[in-house]
Scaffold this motif. Sequence first.
Motif, PDB file in Angstrom:
ATOM      1  N   GLY A 199      11.946  16.306 -11.985  1.00 23.50           N
ATOM      2  CA  GLY A 199      11.923  17.493 -11.138  1.00 23.50           C
ATOM      3  C   GLY A 199      13.029  17.377 -10.109  1.00 23.50           C
ATOM      4  N   ALA A 200      13.649  18.478  -9.802  1.00 16.77           N
ATOM      5  CA  ALA A 200      14.775  18.467  -8.864  1.00 16.77           C
ATOM      6  C   ALA A 200      14.292  18.648  -7.438  1.00 16.77           C
ATOM      7  N   PRO A 249       8.752  22.857  -6.802  1.00 14.98           N
ATOM      8  CA  PRO A 249       7.387  22.747  -6.274  1.00 14.98           C
ATOM      9  C   PRO A 249       6.659  21.505  -6.773  1.00 14.98           C
ATOM     10  N   TRP A 250       7.090  20.935  -7.913  1.00 15.96           N
ATOM     11  CA  TRP A 250       6.492  19.728  -8.477  1.00 15.96           C
ATOM     12  C   TRP A 250       7.558  18.656  -8.621  1.00 15.96           C
ATOM     13  N   THR A 251       7.265  17.457  -8.184  1.00 18.65           N
ATOM     14  CA  THR A 251       8.125  16.312  -8.488  1.00 18.65           C
ATOM     15  C   THR A 251       7.228  15.150  -8.880  1.00 18.65           C
ATOM     16  N   LEU A 252       7.763  14.313  -9.739  1.00 18.75           N
ATOM     17  CA  LEU A 252       7.003  13.181 -10.221  1.00 18.75           C
ATOM     18  C   LEU A 252       7.944  11.988 -10.290  1.00 18.75           C
ATOM     19  N   VAL A 253       7.457  10.812  -9.882  1.00 21.24           N
ATOM     20  CA  VAL A 253       8.233   9.579  -9.997  1.00 21.24           C
ATOM     21  C   VAL A 253       7.462   8.647 -10.921  1.00 21.24           C
ATOM     22  N   PHE A 254       8.145   8.187 -11.975  1.00 19.29           N
ATOM     23  CA  PHE A 254       7.551   7.257 -12.929  1.00 19.29           C
ATOM     24  C   PHE A 254       8.233   5.912 -12.777  1.00 19.29           C
ATOM     25  N   ASP A 255       7.440   4.846 -12.632  1.00 17.58           N
ATOM     26  CA  ASP A 255       7.973   3.496 -12.474  1.00 17.58           C
ATOM     27  C   ASP A 255       7.886   2.753 -13.809  1.00 17.58           C
ATOM     28  N   PRO A 256       9.025   2.509 -14.466  1.00 16.74           N
ATOM     29  CA  PRO A 256       8.969   1.833 -15.772  1.00 16.74           C
ATOM     30  C   PRO A 256       8.519   0.376 -15.687  1.00 16.74           C
ATOM     31  N   ASP A 261      14.698  21.668 -23.018  1.00 18.25           N
ATOM     32  CA  ASP A 261      15.839  21.758 -22.102  1.00 18.25           C
ATOM     33  C   ASP A 261      15.521  21.252 -20.702  1.00 18.25           C
ATOM     34  N   HIS A 262      14.237  21.273 -20.315  1.00 17.79           N
ATOM     35  CA  HIS A 262      13.892  20.959 -18.925  1.00 17.79           C
ATOM     36  C   HIS A 262      12.793  19.918 -18.776  1.00 17.79           C
ATOM     37  N   GLY A 263      12.481  19.205 -19.825  1.00 16.36           N
ATOM     38  CA  GLY A 263      11.369  18.264 -19.736  1.00 16.36           C
ATOM     39  C   GLY A 263      11.755  16.860 -20.143  1.00 16.36           C
ATOM     40  N   VAL A 264      10.808  15.955 -19.917  1.00 16.42           N
ATOM     41  CA  VAL A 264      10.998  14.548 -20.234  1.00 16.42           C
ATOM     42  C   VAL A 264       9.744  14.039 -20.922  1.00 16.42           C
ATOM     43  N   ARG A 265       9.939  13.212 -21.952  1.00 14.66           N
ATOM     44  CA  ARG A 265       8.839  12.541 -22.637  1.00 14.66           C
ATOM     45  C   ARG A 265       8.978  11.049 -22.357  1.00 14.66           C
ATOM     46  N   ASP A 284       8.304  21.702 -16.837  1.00 14.07           N
ATOM     47  CA  ASP A 284       8.036  22.879 -15.999  1.00 14.07           C
ATOM     48  C   ASP A 284       6.856  22.664 -15.057  1.00 14.07           C
ATOM     49  N   GLY A 285       6.765  21.485 -14.456  1.00 15.16           N
ATOM     50  CA  GLY A 285       5.731  21.205 -13.471  1.00 15.16           C
ATOM     51  C   GLY A 285       4.395  20.788 -14.032  1.00 15.16           C
ATOM     52  N   ALA A 286       4.255  20.722 -15.348  1.00 15.15           N
ATOM     53  CA  ALA A 286       2.985  20.317 -15.954  1.00 15.15           C
ATOM     54  C   ALA A 286       3.107  18.901 -16.488  1.00 15.15           C
ATOM     55  N   LEU A 287       2.089  18.085 -16.233  1.00 13.58           N
ATOM     56  CA  LEU A 287       2.043  16.714 -16.719  1.00 13.58           C
ATOM     57  C   LEU A 287       0.913  16.600 -17.732  1.00 13.58           C
ATOM     58  N   PHE A 288       1.261  16.157 -18.945  1.00 13.95           N
ATOM     59  CA  PHE A 288       0.275  15.924 -19.992  1.00 13.95           C
ATOM     60  C   PHE A 288       0.261  14.436 -20.297  1.00 13.95           C
TER      61      PHE A 288
END
Length: 195
Positions: free
Chosen positions: A12-13, A17-24, A91-95, A120-124
């Motif tokens: 997320g930029a 409205p949504w940002t997420l930080v993932f720690d590998p 185009d706008h997501g990450v797996r 797009d701001g949704a986390l599955f």
Amino acid sequence: NATRPAAPLMLGAEGDPWTLVFDPASAKVASMRVAGREMIADGFHECFFRAPTDIDEAQGGDHTYASRWRAAGLDALTRTVDAVAVSALGDHGVRIVADTTCSHAGRPLVRTRTRYAFEDGALFVSAVFSLAEALPFVPRIGFEAVLDGSLAKATWFGRGPFENYCDRKHAAHVGRYTASVSELAVPYIFPTENG
């Protein structure tokens, strides 16, 4: 193309409205902000144990569920991260795919493959758990997270508004309910599922 990030990954930029930080390094969500508000104090991690109930403890001894869970080490697992792969999702997501192992006394007991999809701001979040054949009946299979303390209400679709089991479900109708977190906790004398 999947890559393994070396540093925490911001999804997320700035200004979204949504940002997420993932720690590998821990294979966990380190932060999830909605409209600038932090939602997570400790991200999702595997959970295979819970407080034993009086039925789990039964009359005591080595034959009870609780004593078998402790003997297997389900209450004292060590979690290691085996692999993390990150790839584009549209185009706008990450797996993100994370492989972890939970062990006790050097013996791998549960291997987990967790898939995170952020778009797009949704986390599955979905997961596949592979349990060692030697394990006894496992009391819980899932994830645990600590949410920010300011999140004081829960909303659910299901039976309610009070806790219910097969002996109370005729009075607990299916619907959408909201309650405070403190209203959902029942101070049973001996640990019993609630909330």
